[in-house]
Write an enzyme that holds these catalytic residues in place. Structure first.
Site, PDB file in Angstrom:
ATOM      1  CG  ASP A 366      -1.804   1.166   1.344  1.00  0.00           C
ATOM      2  OD1 ASP A 366      -2.665   1.319   0.462  1.00  0.00           O
ATOM      3  OD2 ASP A 366      -1.656   1.958   2.301  1.00  0.00           O
ATOM      4  CD  GLU A 402      -2.138   2.162  -3.496  1.00  0.00           C
ATOM      5  OE1 GLU A 402      -3.319   2.445  -3.783  1.00  0.00           O
ATOM      6  OE2 GLU A 402      -1.706   2.169  -2.330  1.00  0.00           O
TER       7      GLU A 402
END
Length: 762
Positions: A366, A402
């Site tokens: 993330d 990401e």
């Protein structure tokens, strides 16, 4: 101000035996006791606090510090020990020091967690009011003991072997993003006590669904132990997605069965490991969505649960002048400080633990740009990224970035080193634009772009990934996705022009407004027979086809495009049958039917599942549909055709000007299968609102088989039976002669495969 106090009622014993290996951080069973090591560089002393079954606390004053590490060997304790730490030292929030021995702190390396955080004033290191805001400034040290409101770290062990990792090659990988709880919360066939749990995900009913669909890896939304943010708890909501980490080493207990939770942290760990083992047995990899960019402790005025109370300046990024402030490039209040070697070590130790001891196969990072940040900005040469890329354990796993955060220079798609793959936001935007936003504009009479961007994404996004430290990765570097947990579901992309997030209690301010969606004429869920509101539309497909059927067609267009694209496809769980969140595009706080998968499927939804499973089966059977290298535009190995070529609807080569011409939104992509010893693949796309006459190119002068068309509401419409072997195909599907002219319906994708594989003469 310094202190050496805390709750005085607990007895304190001084540790006399050192930990023989103090650089091995955490608490580990060793011989007749526990080896303990924890970092708190600025502390004057650190106590390990052990709790017996009745909850009575005994403190052990650790030895140290040795290069900032407090350590010791404590006899008489082992697996199952429940504990925390108390750190004594200077109270200087303006200088980044939050030492307060009244606060029980979780072990940053704790492998198990028992209990939950009770967000009361006691868990804050400073004094707060009833609404948990600082009661005064400068912030004053709180005298409240937090132990009654804190969970405990628990010593656990790996008690059984896990079935080895499947190690699916990237080119064969199909990722399926799901939430552990939401996926099986209402799944028929899964026993009620197992629904919404690790065990439920590994139940035969769940596994057989995954296998039948054809996915090879589940990507699980965060399963690290979590803590809800105060602003959610005061609204009666929770952080359902879990991007609020309480422990980087412990699995979230609430996703275990009630039986496992009752038996304690070891049973929770065992249930997670059992889930991984059973998924491996089925050939399914487990990828974890991990959140090392921030923690649940929030900004400077947040609670003191672990890292902040031990060594805030080491774990978190701060400004450099007094009064120092937390730097936030994650949008959560804090940012982990990847300038610090020991913070980097914690991340690496956590990752290795989840692979080596817990058996997982990979990670999706993330806000991964944060992990590559120095104080001066992002670098693909950051020590953490290079360490992951070269680590003997991690380099053999699937590492997915990401590739952005919300800080300066935070957009880094394409800039991660080998072996990372990356979520490709170019791909997401291109497919949404081409199949939804552009078609909506066409329906309103506007001129739109040609197929240039879509063709680039179909080809693996070479413009994004063929440069820098990542240039050797090939198409697999691109994680091709159109939806994910954040944003509209695929069904909602086709049913809503605007977000509908009122259930999040933020007055619809949260969530993205850049959705590039198309409701096909009417907003929201409709009766099955509802038609376009503009009866005078000049487009027959809009006038004659019910909106629900047209929406399903658009979904199939996007899915078919994704499964014939070079790169690694990622399907969001439920998109294969049109799962809706009723227009909520930011359901992070919805532990409710909004987020839980509804398995009460209509006939049309089952037909969509059949379509997706057939698309995945075709992709698996035919390497030509999943190229593992970028095309060159030149013949391969004596072939008479380029490896990739593009044609107009007339069957002629696409002219240069055609790429930006909306009239060429009907086009053909031809991939030669020679490189893989496979059939040729011809993909015909008609993204205009009128039917088109399409003349097939000459190609290798072979007959074609229509393997799939998004016009079919179910593969059976095209002669594809459930028993049809995608390797063989058959006489059941339609055969087409080369250079034939076909009528290709508006808004459709057609996949053709040559009847045999072409064999070059030389």
């Amino acid at each position: 101000m310094s202190e050496r106090s805390g709750s005085s009622h607990a007895p304190t014993r001084r540790v006399t035996e050192p930990n023989p290996l103090p650089t091995r951080l955490g608490v580990h069973p060793s011989g007749d006791g526990l080896d303990v090591a924890v970092i708190a560089r600025g502390a004057s002393s650190v106590d390990m606090c052990i709790f017996d079954e009745a909850g009575a606390e005994t403190r052990f004053a650790l030895l140290g510090p040795k290069t900032g590490i407090w350590h010791g060997h404590i006899r008489g304790y082992g697996v199952g020990t429940r504990y925390g730490f108390r750190a004594h030292g200077t109270w200087d929030p303006d200088g980044g020091k939050f030492f307060n021995s009244h606060k029980l702190l979780l072990d940053p390396y704790g492998r198990g967690v028992d209990g939950v955080v009770d967000l009361k004033p006691a868990v804050y290191a400073h004094c707060v009011d009833d609404e948990l805001y600082p009661s005064e400034y400068p912030m004053r040290r709180s005298p409240l003991d937090s132990a009654p409101h804190m969970p405990r770290s628990v010593v656990v062990e790996s008690s059984f072997p896990i079935i080895p990792q499947p190690r699916t090659p990237w080119e064969n990988t199909v990722i399926y993003e799901i939430h552990v709880k939401g996926f099986t919360k209402n799944m028929p066939g899964v026993p009620q006590p197992l629904r919404g749990t690790y065990a439920g995900l590994a139940h035969p009913a769940s596994v057989s669904y995954l296998k039948d669909l054809g996915i090879t890896a589940v990507e699980l939304l965060p399963i690290h132990a979590k803590c809800d943010e105060p602003f959610l708890t005061e609204r009666g909501l929770t952080n359902y997605w879990g991007y609020s980490t309480l422990s980087f080493f412990a699995p979230e207990p609430s996703y275990a069965t009630a039986e496992s939770r009752a038996r304690g942290a070891q049973a929770v760990v065992d249930e997670f490991r059992g889930m991984v083992s059973l998924l491996h047995q089925a050939g399914i990899e487990v990828i974890l969505d991990v959140v090392y960019n921030h923690t649940c402790e929030g900004g400077d005025a947040g609670p003191s649960l672990s890292w902040r109370g031990l060594d805030s300046d080491m774990y978190y990024r701060h400004t450099t002048s007094r009064p120092i402030q937390t730097i936030d490039v994650t949008g959560t209040g804090n940012t982990m400080n990847m300038d610090r070697p020991k913070t980097i070590q914690m991340v690496l130790d956590s990752l290795r633990y989840w692979v080596r001891d817990m058996g997982v196969d990979g990670f999706r990072f993330d806000l991964a740009a944060t992990l590559g940040r120095f104080s001066t900005g992002f670098s693909p040469m950051h020590p953490l990224l290079i360490a992951m890329a070269t680590d003997d354990i991690l380099t053999h796993t699937k590492l997915i970035a990401e590739p952005w955060d919300v800080g300066p220079g935070g957009w880094q798609t394409g800039n991660f080193p080998v072996p990372f793959s990356e979520w490709n936001d170019h791909y997401r935007g291109a497919l949404r634009n081409f199949w939804l936003a552009d078609v909506r504009a066409q329906a309103s009479g506007h001129i739109v772009s040609g197929p240039n961007d879509l063709a680039t994404r179909l080809s693996g996004s070479q413009d994004v990934f063929e440069h820098g430290l990542g240039r050797l990765r090939g198409p697999r570097a691109s994680i091709n996705f159109v939806t994910a947990h954040d944003g509209f579901t695929l069904a909602d992309l086709t049913a809503y022009d605007r977000k509908h997030n009122k259930d999040n209690l933020e007055n619809n301010r949260d969530g993205s407004d850049d959705n590039r969606s198309w409701n096909h004429g009417l907003e929201g869920t409709l009766a099955s027979g509802a038609t376009h509101p503009d009866a005078a539309t000049p487009y027959a497909i809009l006038a004659n086809m019910p909106i629900a059927r047209l929406r399903a067609r658009s979904q199939r267009n996007i899915l078919a495009t994704m499964f014939v694209s070079s790169g690694t496809p990622m399907l969001t769980g439920g998109d294969e049958f049109g799962r809706t969140q009723n227009g909520n595009n930011n359901a992070y706080c919805q532990d409710s039917p909004i987020s839980w998968v509804d398995w009460d499927l209509a006939e049309g939804q089952q037909a969509q599942i059949d379509a997706v499973s057939w698309l995945i089966a075709l992709r698996k059977a035919h390497p030509v549909l999943r190229p593992d290298s970028f095309a060159t535009g030149h013949p391969y190995g004596g072939d008479s055709l380029p490896d990739l070529s593009w044609y107009t609807a007339q069957g002629t080569r696409m002219p240069d000007y055609g790429w930006t011409d909306s009239r060429h939104r009907t086009f053909q992509m031809l991939r030669s299968g020679v490189k893989w010893g496979d059939r040729d693949a011809l993909i015909i796309i008609n993204a205009n609102l009128d039917d088109a006459q399409v003349t097939l190119p000459e190609g290798h002068d072979l007959d074609w088989l229509i393997a799939y068309s998004t016009v079919w509401e179910t593969p059976a419409d095209g002669g594809v039976s459930s028993s049809l072997d995608p390797n063989e195909l058959s006489i059941e599907v339609e055969h087409v002669m080369p250079r034939t002219t076909l009528t290709i319906e508006a808004l459709s994708v057609t996949i053709l495969l040559s009847d045999i594989a072409f064999q070059p003469e030389h």
